[in-house]
Design a protein around this motif. Sequence first.
Motif, mmCIF file in Angstrom:
data_model
loop_
_atom_site.group_PDB
_atom_site.id
_atom_site.type_symbol
_atom_site.label_atom_id
_atom_site.label_comp_id
_atom_site.label_asym_id
_atom_site.label_seq_id
_atom_site.Cartn_x
_atom_site.Cartn_y
_atom_site.Cartn_z
ATOM 1 N N VAL A 356 0.847 -1.193 0.000
ATOM 2 C CA VAL A 356 0.000 0.000 0.000
ATOM 3 C C VAL A 356 0.880 1.239 0.000
ATOM 4 O O VAL A 356 2.003 1.232 0.505
ATOM 5 C CB VAL A 356 -0.934 0.026 1.231
ATOM 6 C CG1 VAL A 356 -1.890 -1.151 1.193
ATOM 7 C CG2 VAL A 356 -0.131 0.022 2.535
ATOM 8 N N LEU A 357 0.390 2.308 -0.611
ATOM 9 C CA LEU A 357 1.069 3.599 -0.630
ATOM 10 C C LEU A 357 0.119 4.674 -0.125
ATOM 11 O O LEU A 357 -1.045 4.721 -0.551
ATOM 12 C CB LEU A 357 1.545 3.925 -2.049
ATOM 13 C CG LEU A 357 2.660 3.021 -2.611
ATOM 14 C CD1 LEU A 357 2.940 3.377 -4.063
ATOM 15 C CD2 LEU A 357 3.932 3.144 -1.766
ATOM 16 N N PRO A 358 0.545 5.531 0.774
ATOM 17 C CA PRO A 358 1.866 5.470 1.419
ATOM 18 C C PRO A 358 1.962 4.273 2.347
ATOM 19 O O PRO A 358 0.938 3.782 2.833
ATOM 20 C CB PRO A 358 1.928 6.792 2.190
ATOM 21 C CG PRO A 358 0.497 7.110 2.478
ATOM 22 C CD PRO A 358 -0.278 6.636 1.287
ATOM 23 N N PRO A 359 3.180 3.796 2.614
ATOM 24 C CA PRO A 359 3.331 2.620 3.477
ATOM 25 C C PRO A 359 2.801 2.893 4.879
ATOM 26 O O PRO A 359 2.850 4.023 5.375
ATOM 27 C CB PRO A 359 4.846 2.392 3.500
ATOM 28 C CG PRO A 359 5.387 3.139 2.337
ATOM 29 C CD PRO A 359 4.478 4.297 2.128
ATOM 30 N N GLY A 432 0.758 -4.453 15.088
ATOM 31 C CA GLY A 432 -0.544 -4.522 14.453
ATOM 32 C C GLY A 432 -0.543 -4.251 12.964
ATOM 33 O O GLY A 432 -1.596 -4.278 12.320
ATOM 34 N N VAL A 433 0.636 -4.000 12.370
ATOM 35 C CA VAL A 433 0.738 -3.693 10.942
ATOM 36 C C VAL A 433 1.392 -4.872 10.220
ATOM 37 O O VAL A 433 2.439 -5.371 10.638
ATOM 38 C CB VAL A 433 1.574 -2.414 10.709
ATOM 39 C CG1 VAL A 433 1.681 -2.112 9.214
ATOM 40 C CG2 VAL A 433 0.965 -1.233 11.447
ATOM 41 N N ASP A 434 0.763 -5.320 9.144
ATOM 42 C CA ASP A 434 1.337 -6.383 8.324
ATOM 43 C C ASP A 434 2.670 -5.896 7.755
ATOM 44 O O ASP A 434 2.758 -4.803 7.182
ATOM 45 C CB ASP A 434 0.376 -6.744 7.184
ATOM 46 C CG ASP A 434 0.758 -8.044 6.483
ATOM 47 O OD1 ASP A 434 1.956 -8.225 6.184
ATOM 48 O OD2 ASP A 434 -0.139 -8.863 6.220
ATOM 49 N N LEU A 435 3.725 -6.707 7.926
ATOM 50 C CA LEU A 435 5.042 -6.304 7.428
ATOM 51 C C LEU A 435 5.030 -5.993 5.948
ATOM 52 O O LEU A 435 5.806 -5.158 5.467
ATOM 53 C CB LEU A 435 6.067 -7.410 7.709
ATOM 54 C CG LEU A 435 6.468 -7.639 9.167
ATOM 55 C CD1 LEU A 435 7.491 -8.761 9.251
ATOM 56 C CD2 LEU A 435 7.015 -6.374 9.788
#
Length: 617
Positions: A356-359, A432-435
């Motif tokens: 995804v952007l922005p990361p 909590g954020v997918d790498l």
Amino acid sequence: MVHALKQRPKPGVRDRLSGLRVLASYLPRTFKLVWDSSRGFAILVVLLLLASSGLPAAMAWIGKLIVDAVVATAKTHDPAQQTHVLHLVALELGLMLAQLVMNRLGMLMRSLMGETLGNHVNVMILEKALTLELRHFEDADFYDKMQNARREASSRPLNLVLELVQLLQQGIVLGSYTFLLARLSWWSAGIIVIASLPAFIAEARMSRDAFRLNSWRAPEGRRQNYLEWILTRDAHVKEVKIYGIGQIILERYKQLFTKFYAEDRALAIRRTIYGLLLGAFSLLAFYASYAWMAQRASLAAISIGDLTLYLTVFRQGQSSFQSVLSGVAGLYEDGLYMTNLFAYLDMPTGGEKPRVLPPLTAPSNTPQPIEFRDVSFKYPNSEKWVLRHVNLTIAPGEKLALVGENGAGKSTLIKLLLRLYDPTEGAILYGGVDLRDMDPWDFRKRVGVVFQDFVRYQFTVSENIGLGWVPHIEDRPRIESAAERGGAKNVIENLPNKFDTMLGGWFEHGQELSGGQWQKVAIARAFMREAELLILDEPTAALDAEAEHDLFVRLQALAAERSAILISHRFSTVRRADRIAVIRDGQVEELGTHASLLEKNGRYAQLYKLQAAGYVD
């Protein structure tokens, strides 16, 4: 095996036409490589080549005038004619000096341009390597592509561009020769073409075969380089001597050389035979024409100067035409090698880019929870599951130990966590954020790692440690602090130049360290950054018991507010962790504290008791 060219299928007409289209499409990119690397040199080389293209015909014509003037002077003994002869000789000398200066300047420019272009292309290859992923480096096919790209691609772009310019130059030379020949014998130009075409066709075929041979042998060439590396590197010399394996390695090296030599010899013999036969054909054509013109001169149909002009122009014209044809063949061969370079540079990358952007990002400067959600993984081009349905959560600040047999999947789990690979199934979350939705560098800069196969950089001590956090590689107080925290200070204090000591034995004045000393330097490197997460893969493998105890006392104090993952086979180390995960056949078989796992009396308890029994007499 020896006659490799006969065993492999040759491309058909459609394949060759398709290949020519690909080569043509690479020409603009090749020109851009040369232009970007050394535009000033490129302009000078082109100007020099074009400026010198009219000199051969001019000198041939002056030579004819000199001969005719000498013949006339011999008959009349006219002083004015004698002076005219001297003027013509002086003019030819001037042209020869101009050609000498242009040739020497051209050689200088080509040499300098070759250096800058070679460096430019090699830098491009290395820059491309920085964008590749771990999966590329663990793929043998990738190494073949890299070897093919690096072998000659640094020189081929220059050859290709120079051959194009020289083709233009030789075309101008041929045009001027044709003009001179036409006034004596218009069909001579046709003889030059007819006599030279067979050699061109044969040379083009030989060039294609040479390229295909070198491309096919890339895997075996890599194996030969590896065998040479075994016999010449310090890391192998002890086993080579103790086990007496040098001779068998050398024999395998010689077998590969014998195979390569047989293939090269077969191709060289074919080239020689074709060259002799077609060269003889071209020579016969020249002397047949020469005999006819000599007969015309003997009958006074043409002057002696005309015969001299014909002899010079026909011989040099034939040579120029053959140079054109050889240039086209060389152009084809260089273009084939350029396909290797551009195939490597065009390899798709970006597998590590965030989805995804922005990361997305996670809160920084504090440990975050790590969660493996039903993670499964198998390596590319493999059907075997290395990890299967792994569910594991690491709390902020928790110290987790991973244990298990070799090949159980422990190191693969770390590779996935560092996003060197992505899970085949499932997800890994940090804060909590997918790498896969984070910028890889945003995550990796939060992690300090000591791999089991850590790198022993042949740099100074300061650089070895400072590489752990490149923005501070010149920050000596930070480097000294990292050395203190990593337990390397005592090692460094005993070195001749302390932090400025060159490590390793590859370069002059290098100081070799023991395995345990190198490991302390690697651990200090991990402490260069204020990491939120420490990953230690067998960090005490080369340390003695006392050094191991000292290290983990340090780690417990220094990592009090950090998360840590430890892979180790030493249960005296593992028992200090908050929790222990037992990995078996790619799955988490047991999870708990040292005490709870012993109480459970399962796999961990069995392994612990086996190791403990080794310390009992």
